[in-house]
Enzyme design. Structure first.
Site, PDB file in Angstrom:
ATOM      1  N   GLY A 148      36.872  16.047 -20.265  1.00 32.50           N
ATOM      2  CA  GLY A 148      35.425  15.944 -20.170  1.00 32.50           C
ATOM      3  C   GLY A 148      35.125  14.628 -19.493  1.00 32.50           C
ATOM      4  N   ASP A 149      34.024  14.539 -18.766  1.00 33.75           N
ATOM      5  CA  ASP A 149      33.830  13.373 -17.904  1.00 33.75           C
ATOM      6  C   ASP A 149      33.833  12.060 -18.671  1.00 33.75           C
ATOM      7  OD1 ASP A 149      31.319  13.987 -19.043  1.00 33.75           O
ATOM      8  OD2 ASP A 149      30.212  13.322 -17.274  1.00 33.75           O
TER       9      ASP A 149
ATOM     10  N   ARG B 191      30.672  27.163 -23.043  1.00 30.27           N
ATOM     11  CA  ARG B 191      30.348  26.000 -23.878  1.00 30.27           C
ATOM     12  C   ARG B 191      28.985  26.079 -24.547  1.00 30.27           C
ATOM     13  NH1 ARG B 191      28.939  21.528 -19.251  1.00 30.27           N
ATOM     14  NH2 ARG B 191      29.219  20.089 -20.970  1.00 30.27           N
TER      15      ARG B 191
ATOM     16  N   ASP C  59      35.085   9.538 -12.856  1.00 31.61           N
ATOM     17  CA  ASP C  59      35.262   9.052 -14.222  1.00 31.61           C
ATOM     18  C   ASP C  59      36.160   7.819 -14.251  1.00 31.61           C
ATOM     19  OD1 ASP C  59      33.931  11.458 -14.661  1.00 31.61           O
ATOM     20  OD2 ASP C  59      35.774  12.513 -15.209  1.00 31.61           O
TER      21      ASP C  59
ATOM     22  N   ALA D 139      38.136  13.858 -12.064  1.00 33.23           N
ATOM     23  CA  ALA D 139      38.073  12.545 -12.716  1.00 33.23           C
ATOM     24  C   ALA D 139      38.096  11.375 -11.745  1.00 33.23           C
ATOM     25  CB  ALA D 139      39.190  12.386 -13.749  1.00 33.23           C
TER      26      ALA D 139
ATOM     27  N   ASN E 226      37.248  11.283 -20.215  1.00 32.22           N
ATOM     28  CA  ASN E 226      38.181  10.744 -19.226  1.00 32.22           C
ATOM     29  C   ASN E 226      37.943   9.252 -19.030  1.00 32.22           C
ATOM     30  OD1 ASN E 226      39.002  13.417 -18.831  1.00 32.22           O
ATOM     31  ND2 ASN E 226      37.639  13.704 -17.083  1.00 32.22           N
TER      32      ASN E 226
ATOM     33  N   ARG F 197      25.878  18.395 -12.720  1.00 33.17           N
ATOM     34  CA  ARG F 197      26.345  19.767 -12.610  1.00 33.17           C
ATOM     35  C   ARG F 197      25.124  20.672 -12.724  1.00 33.17           C
ATOM     36  NH1 ARG F 197      29.847  17.133 -11.167  1.00 33.17           N
ATOM     37  NH2 ARG F 197      32.035  17.070 -11.782  1.00 33.17           N
TER      38      ARG F 197
END
Length: 314
Positions: A28-29, A100, A255, A252, A32, A166
Site C-alpha cells: 500500500g502506498d 477493497r 512512495d 512504489a 511502502n 487513483r
C-alpha cells in the site's frame, strides 16, 4: 529519534509471476513509505485498521520485522484487509485491480478508538498521508482527520501530503479537487507529480499546477526523470541521475521518493538535497519487481549527514 506517523491502508498484494501465476505479498502506498522510512533509520509508525484474520496477523508480523511501529493499528473482529493485483507490461508500467470496498482500513475514522488514535498524532514530528488515504474515508471521516492534523500542527507536528491519485477512489472529481485543495492548504510539505495532478487539472502547465498549491515547500515530480522544488515561491529544477539498470516495475517509485525526501529533511538536509535523495532511491526501486526491494539492495549513503547525526524538523 524523529517519529513519523504514516496513515493509510495496506492490502494483500498479488504480483505477476512466471507462467501466468501470482505470488502473494502485501503493500500500500503509505505502508511502502513507512517501510522505507524505517530502513533509513526513521521511527515510523503505521496508522491503519486491520481485521482479526491470519492475513492481518501476517501483515503485522511483517511490519514489525521491518521496524515499523504497530501500536496505532486497530484490529476489527470479523473484518479483512483489502486485496489488489498488479500486472506489469514490458516497460515496467503497472496496472492495478482492487477488491477493497469492505476493507477494515475504511473504518479507521469511525471507530470507538478513533479519538485516541487521532489525539496521538500530536506526538509525532511528521504526519504523512496520501490522496489515496483521504479517498478511504467519507466526508465526516476526512473532517475528523483534518481537525486532528490542525491540532497536531499547533503542537509542532508537520503534515506531509503526497498527491498519489487513483481515479477509481474518487468517483466525483469535483469532490477530489475540493479535498486536494483542503490538503494543500493544510500541508507543510506537498509531494506532488504531474501524473497525479493532470487528471484533475488537464491541459495546464507545470507552473499552473504549482500555482494551485499554496504551501511553503512543494515538490512537483515531472514525467521525465526530474522535479521542480518550490521554496517560498521560488522554483528550483532538479535533474535526476539516469537509471542505468533496466526498469522492471515502477510500483512504489513515488512512495520511496517520499520516504527518502522526508528522512533527509528530518536530519536537516535542504529540500533540494532531499529531492535528490528521493530520486536516487526511486531510481533503485524501479529496477526491482514489487513495491519493497530486498534490504541488501538499499543504496548506501543515501541520506545526507546520516539519520540521527542531527535532528531538525522539516
Amino acid at each position: 529519534m524523529s517519529k513519523v506517523a504514516c496513515i493509510g491502508e495496506c492490502m494483500v498484494e498479488l504480483k505477476q509471476a512466471d507462467g501466468g501465476l501470482f505470488s502473494r505479498g502485501y503493500g500500500g502506498d503509505t505502508l511502502n513509505t513507512a517501510v522505507y522510512l524505517a530502513r533509513l533509520g526513521v521511527g515510523a509508525d503505521y496508522v491503519t485498521a486491520l481485521g482479526d484474520d491470519s492475513l492481518s496477523d501476517e501483515m503485522i508480523a511483517g511490519w514489525a520485522a521491518e521496524g515499523v511501529g504497530i501500536s496505532r493499528v486497530a484490529r476489527l473482529p470479523g473484518k479483512l484487509p483489502g486485496l489488489y493485483m498488479i500486472q506489469t507490461d514490458d516497460q515496467g508500467e503497472r496496472r492495478f485491480f482492487h477488491w477493497r470496498d469492505s476493507a477494515a482500513a475504511r473504518s479507521l475514522m469511525d471507530l470507538p478508538q478513533t479519538p485516541e488514535i487521532l489525539d496521538a498524532l500530536a506526538g509525532y514530528d511528521v504526519i504523512y498521508l496520501s490522496a489515496i488515504t483521504l479517498s478511504l474515508y467519507g466526508a465526516e471521516g476526512r473532517a475528523r482527520l483534518f481537525a486532528a492534523l490542525r491540532h497536531a500542527r499547533e503542537n509542532g507536528a508537520r503534515f506531509a501530503f503526497d498527491t498519489n491519485f487513483r481515479a477509481r477512489g474518487w468517483p466525483d472529481l469535483d469532490v477530489a479537487r475540493a479535498v486536494f485543495q483542503e490538503a494543500f492548504a493544510a500541508a507543510d510539505i506537498v509531494l506532488a507529480s504531474t501524473e497525479d495532478l493532470l487528471p484533475l487539472y488537464p491541459g495546464v502547465s507545470n507552473e499552473t499546477l504549482l500555482a494551485r498549491i499554496p504551501g511553503p515547500e512543494v515538490v512537483l515530480k515531472l514525467s521525465e526523470p526530474a522535479s521542480i522544488v518550490r521554496l517560498e515561491g521560488v522554483p528550483y529544477p532538479i535533474k535526476a541521475k539516469p537509471v542505468e539498470a533496466p526498469i522492471v516495475d515502477t510500483t512504489a517509485a513515488g512512495d520511496s521518493f517520499a520516504a527518502a525526501y522526508v528522512a533527509a529533511r528530518l536530519v536537516g538536509a535542504d529540500p533540494i538535497e532531499a529531492a535528490r535523495a528521493g530520486h536516487r532511491l526511486a531510481g533503485v526501486v524501479v529496477c526491482h519487481p514489487g513495491a519493497i526491494i530486498p534490504r541488501a539492495e538499499m543504496p548506501p549513503g543515501l541520506i545526507p549527514n546520516h539519520i540521527n547525526s542531527r535532528k531538525a524538523s522539516p
